[in-house]
Design a protein around this motif. Structure first.
Motif, PDB file in Angstrom:
ATOM      1  N   PRO A 158       5.642   7.242   8.515  1.00 21.33           N
ATOM      2  CA  PRO A 158       4.898   5.920   9.225  1.00 21.33           C
ATOM      3  C   PRO A 158       3.909   5.119   7.857  1.00 21.33           C
ATOM      4  CG  PRO A 158       3.692   7.750  10.047  1.00 21.33           C
ATOM      5  CD  PRO A 158       4.968   8.189   9.337  1.00 21.33           C
ATOM      6  N   TYR A 159       4.066   5.791   6.863  1.00 25.02           N
ATOM      7  CA  TYR A 159       3.234   5.267   5.611  1.00 25.02           C
ATOM      8  C   TYR A 159       4.059   4.986   4.297  1.00 25.02           C
ATOM      9  CZ  TYR A 159      -0.522   6.849   8.483  1.00 25.02           C
ATOM     10  OH  TYR A 159      -1.571   7.192   9.609  1.00 25.02           O
ATOM     11  N   SER A 160       5.248   4.655   4.824  1.00 27.70           N
ATOM     12  CA  SER A 160       6.323   4.297   3.800  1.00 27.70           C
ATOM     13  C   SER A 160       5.766   2.925   3.027  1.00 27.70           C
ATOM     14  CB  SER A 160       7.889   3.856   4.458  1.00 27.70           C
ATOM     15  OG  SER A 160       8.483   3.211   3.549  1.00 27.70           O
ATOM     16  N   ARG A 161       6.311   2.828   1.730  1.00 24.44           N
ATOM     17  CA  ARG A 161       5.985   1.643   1.094  1.00 24.44           C
ATOM     18  C   ARG A 161       6.763   0.480   1.656  1.00 24.44           C
ATOM     19  NH1 ARG A 161       8.197   1.401  -4.113  1.00 24.44           N
ATOM     20  NH2 ARG A 161      10.065   2.798  -3.473  1.00 24.44           N
ATOM     21  N   GLN A 162       7.846   0.687   2.082  1.00 21.48           N
ATOM     22  CA  GLN A 162       8.565  -0.529   2.995  1.00 21.48           C
ATOM     23  C   GLN A 162       7.563  -0.993   3.974  1.00 21.48           C
ATOM     24  OE1 GLN A 162      12.334   0.829   4.621  1.00 21.48           O
ATOM     25  NE2 GLN A 162      12.966  -1.281   4.756  1.00 21.48           N
ATOM     26  N   LEU A 163       6.831  -0.092   4.722  1.00 16.08           N
ATOM     27  CA  LEU A 163       5.946  -0.732   5.701  1.00 16.08           C
ATOM     28  C   LEU A 163       4.592  -1.407   5.320  1.00 16.08           C
ATOM     29  CD1 LEU A 163       6.344   2.264   8.284  1.00 16.08           C
ATOM     30  CD2 LEU A 163       7.815   0.068   8.114  1.00 16.08           C
ATOM     31  N   TYR A 164       4.416  -1.043   4.020  1.00 10.96           N
ATOM     32  CA  TYR A 164       3.095  -1.576   3.445  1.00 10.96           C
ATOM     33  C   TYR A 164       3.331  -2.108   1.962  1.00 10.96           C
ATOM     34  CZ  TYR A 164       0.926   0.935   7.234  1.00 10.96           C
ATOM     35  OH  TYR A 164       0.543   1.264   8.340  1.00 10.96           O
ATOM     36  N   PRO A 165       4.049  -3.141   1.745  1.00 13.46           N
ATOM     37  CA  PRO A 165       4.750  -3.638   0.728  1.00 13.46           C
ATOM     38  C   PRO A 165       3.527  -4.280  -0.447  1.00 13.46           C
ATOM     39  CG  PRO A 165       5.410  -5.168   2.174  1.00 13.46           C
ATOM     40  CD  PRO A 165       4.571  -3.829   3.007  1.00 13.46           C
ATOM     41  N   ASP A 166       2.580  -4.530   0.110  1.00 13.03           N
ATOM     42  CA  ASP A 166       1.465  -5.071  -0.844  1.00 13.03           C
ATOM     43  C   ASP A 166       0.351  -4.635  -0.487  1.00 13.03           C
ATOM     44  OD1 ASP A 166       3.461  -7.031  -1.845  1.00 13.03           O
ATOM     45  OD2 ASP A 166       3.361  -8.163   0.228  1.00 13.03           O
ATOM     46  N   GLU A 167       0.140  -3.511   0.136  1.00  7.72           N
ATOM     47  CA  GLU A 167      -1.146  -2.936   0.262  1.00  7.72           C
ATOM     48  C   GLU A 167      -0.925  -1.432   0.231  1.00  7.72           C
ATOM     49  OE1 GLU A 167      -2.914  -3.013   4.405  1.00  7.72           O
ATOM     50  OE2 GLU A 167      -0.830  -4.190   4.759  1.00  7.72           O
ATOM     51  N   PHE A 168      -2.092  -0.614  -0.148  1.00  6.85           N
ATOM     52  CA  PHE A 168      -2.087   0.866  -0.119  1.00  6.85           C
ATOM     53  C   PHE A 168      -1.443   1.358   1.352  1.00  6.85           C
ATOM     54  CE2 PHE A 168      -3.800   5.146   0.954  1.00  6.85           C
ATOM     55  CZ  PHE A 168      -3.396   5.638  -0.323  1.00  6.85           C
ATOM     56  N   PRO A 169      -0.618   2.361   1.523  1.00  3.73           N
ATOM     57  CA  PRO A 169      -0.088   3.179   0.418  1.00  3.73           C
ATOM     58  C   PRO A 169       1.153   2.655  -0.534  1.00  3.73           C
ATOM     59  CG  PRO A 169       0.639   3.755   2.588  1.00  3.73           C
ATOM     60  CD  PRO A 169      -0.321   2.846   2.764  1.00  3.73           C
ATOM     61  N   GLY A 170       1.332   1.352  -0.164  1.00  4.51           N
ATOM     62  CA  GLY A 170       2.277   0.679  -0.996  1.00  4.51           C
ATOM     63  C   GLY A 170       1.609   0.251  -2.329  1.00  4.51           C
ATOM     64  N   GLN A 171       2.152  -0.556  -3.196  1.00  8.88           N
ATOM     65  CA  GLN A 171       1.477  -0.995  -4.617  1.00  8.88           C
ATOM     66  C   GLN A 171       0.762  -2.473  -4.069  1.00  8.88           C
ATOM     67  OE1 GLN A 171       2.528   1.000  -6.954  1.00  8.88           O
ATOM     68  NE2 GLN A 171       0.554   0.392  -7.949  1.00  8.88           N
ATOM     69  N   ASP A 172      -0.488  -2.121  -4.192  1.00 12.23           N
ATOM     70  CA  ASP A 172      -1.354  -3.691  -4.010  1.00 12.23           C
ATOM     71  C   ASP A 172      -1.691  -4.278  -5.289  1.00 12.23           C
ATOM     72  OD1 ASP A 172      -3.927  -5.101  -3.567  1.00 12.23           O
ATOM     73  OD2 ASP A 172      -4.352  -4.158  -1.904  1.00 12.23           O
ATOM     74  N   PRO A 173      -1.290  -5.518  -5.092  1.00 12.42           N
ATOM     75  CA  PRO A 173      -1.469  -6.239  -6.274  1.00 12.42           C
ATOM     76  C   PRO A 173      -2.680  -6.267  -7.108  1.00 12.42           C
ATOM     77  CG  PRO A 173      -0.608  -7.775  -4.508  1.00 12.42           C
ATOM     78  CD  PRO A 173      -1.009  -6.208  -3.861  1.00 12.42           C
ATOM     79  N   LYS A 174      -3.660  -5.733  -6.477  1.00 12.48           N
ATOM     80  CA  LYS A 174      -4.902  -5.681  -7.229  1.00 12.48           C
ATOM     81  C   LYS A 174      -5.173  -4.255  -7.821  1.00 12.48           C
ATOM     82  CE  LYS A 174      -7.078  -6.917  -3.256  1.00 12.48           C
ATOM     83  NZ  LYS A 174      -5.878  -7.325  -2.629  1.00 12.48           N
ATOM     84  N   ASP A 175      -4.115  -3.201  -7.407  1.00 13.52           N
ATOM     85  CA  ASP A 175      -4.231  -2.068  -8.022  1.00 13.52           C
ATOM     86  C   ASP A 175      -4.301  -2.013  -9.662  1.00 13.52           C
ATOM     87  OD1 ASP A 175      -4.125  -0.540  -5.806  1.00 13.52           O
ATOM     88  OD2 ASP A 175      -2.318   0.033  -5.694  1.00 13.52           O
ATOM     89  N   CYS A 176      -4.656  -1.065 -10.351  1.00 10.07           N
ATOM     90  CA  CYS A 176      -4.766  -1.041 -11.987  1.00 10.07           C
ATOM     91  C   CYS A 176      -3.420  -0.724 -12.178  1.00 10.07           C
ATOM     92  CB  CYS A 176      -5.775  -0.042 -12.318  1.00 10.07           C
ATOM     93  SG  CYS A 176      -7.263  -0.167 -11.560  1.00 10.07           S
ATOM     94  N   PRO A 177      -3.041  -1.350 -13.580  1.00 10.08           N
ATOM     95  CA  PRO A 177      -1.676  -1.109 -13.921  1.00 10.08           C
ATOM     96  C   PRO A 177      -1.605   0.274 -14.521  1.00 10.08           C
ATOM     97  CG  PRO A 177      -2.558  -3.189 -14.987  1.00 10.08           C
ATOM     98  CD  PRO A 177      -3.687  -2.542 -14.220  1.00 10.08           C
TER      99      PRO A 177
END
Length: 413
Positions: free
Chosen positions: A145-164
């Motif tokens: 239930p915490y797949s990147r596909q379910l959270y494409p733009d936020e944690f646990p996916g990759q948030d645009p505001k995450d550090c490179p």
């Protein structure tokens, strides 16, 4: 005279009404006694399996939670009773290799005794169709239930505001990116595509042993494999033999390893040979047989697993063995592998996928190995007590958000 006529008419009316009532009641009773027509089993199963919705992220989230709650067991009526072997498959997004695995399962002896649990972290109609086409054993699909596909733009996916990944910590702090304070041991910041596999593996371990209703009371071993694995036709025969020899020759063996990374080289020589070993990530992470007892040992190391700075679940387990788990994990190994690794692409292989070449190679190897399948006798070589083997951690797991989510799986599954 008029009164008599009225009374006679009233009596006639009552008699007619009584007859009509009796006729209507009888007709209703006959209709209600007819057995209700039940839709064919195939129709019920197709309906249950087709309820997963892919239209939007929110639809998929809802379908994931609904499916994990309902836990529809495919082919349950066709193969009643408890399973004799449980195989748990971690599935990402390599449908061509998943098809090969399903083909190998179909060719396995006594496959009707299996329960195969497919644990998905990528959701697509193509993958669903492959699994739904299985009609030779019981099947359960569960969904991370915490797949990147379910959270494409936020944690646990990759948030645009995450550090490179490669930004220096000082520059990260200046930029104000979300996880600036928490690079890994080598100064790199998290990549969601890298961290997901370790998350999924730990969640799956918890869910299978704690939440899968079909396994409540199950006291055997569950064998953990991945979508790019391929099982041999005598898998179940070897599995039973290993269980028997564990009891008689290695009662202190914690785990089973039905596969190794040697492929089918020297298979005729090694087919019926078993050996004991200290559990090592590079050797025994394929076809792992895990019991509920070992699961509880790992559960006692929830904090250590979830905070150890290595994005690989298997290297993390090797660290736990002999560190958090005081007695290093000992494994009974099939020297002639019954689980092959077919993947030539993925997290650690960057080459283009060539599943058609893999299939040809596997079929050729199986033809050569065929005479040595289903050995009638086994020999066991005991190499003594297990030893802890330290290694250098690989990093990629320094973000405290990953730590917190990972530790929380045991509480909110």
């Amino acid at each position: 005279m008029r009164f008599r006529l009225l009374r006679r008419n009233l009596i006639a009316f009552l008699l007619v009404s009584l007859v009509v009532f009796i006729l209507m009641y009888t007709k209703f009773a006959i209709v209600s006694d007819k057995p209700h027509e039940t839709p064919p089993l195939e129709t019920i199963q197709t309906t249950a399996l087709s309820n997963f919705q892919y239209r939007s992220v929110m639809d998929m989230r809802t379908s994931v939670y609904d499916s994990n709650f309902k836990q529809f067991v495919q082919n349950n009526d066709k193969f009643p009773g408890d399973p004799e072997v449980v195989i748990v498959v971690q599935v990402h997004n390599r449908p061509a290799y998943l098809k090969l695995l399903v083909q190998s399962l179909e060719n396995a002896a006594d496959v009707h005794k299996f329960l195969v649990i497919f644990s998905h972290d990528y959701f697509s109609p193509e993958i669903a169709s492959i699994v739904q086409g299985i009609n030779f054993c019981k099947v359960l699909q569960i969904y991370f239930p915490y797949s990147r596909q379910l959270y494409p733009d936020e944690f646990p996916g990759q948030d645009p505001k995450d550090c490179p990944r490669d930004i220096a910590k000082a520059d990260a702090i200046k930029s104000g990116c979300l996880n600036a304070e928490h690079p890994d041991s080598y100064g790199h910041y998290r990549e969601a595509s890298i961290t997901q596999t370790k998350h999924h593996w730990w969640w799956k371990l918890h869910f299978v042993w704690e939440r899968v209703q079909a396994l409540q009371g199950f006291s055997g071993f569950s064998v953990f494999i991945e979508e790019d694995n391929y099982i041999l036709p005598d898998f179940y025969h070897i599995f039973k033999g290993m269980l028997e020899h564990r009891k008689s020759d290695c009662p202190d063996c914690d785990m089973l390893a039905l596969g190794n990374h040697d492929g089918l080289s020297h298979f005729q020589e090694f087919s019926g040979k078993l050996e004991t070993a200290s559990w090592l990530s590079t050797k025994h992470n394929i076809g792992m047989g895990i019991s509920r007892e070992v699961y509880y040992k790992l559960m006692g190391c929830n904090n250590e697993y979830c905070t150890y700075d290595d994005y690989n679940w298997d290297w993390t387990l090797q660290n736990l063995s002999g560190m958090c788990i005081s007695k290093p994990l000992k494994v009974l190994v099939a020297r002639g592998s019954r689980v092959l690794h077919t993947g030539d692409c993925g997290l650690h292989q960057k080459e283009a996928c060539r599943p058609e070449l893999v299939q040809t190679k596997v079929q050729e190897s199986l033809q050569q190995a065929k005479p040595a399948l289903f050995p009638q006798t086994f020999t066991v070589t005991d190499h003594g007590p297990a030893q802890h083997t330290p290694h250098m951690k690989n990093g990629g797991w320094g973000d405290i958000r990953d730590h917190a989510l990972c530790k929380n799986y045991a509480k909110r599954l």
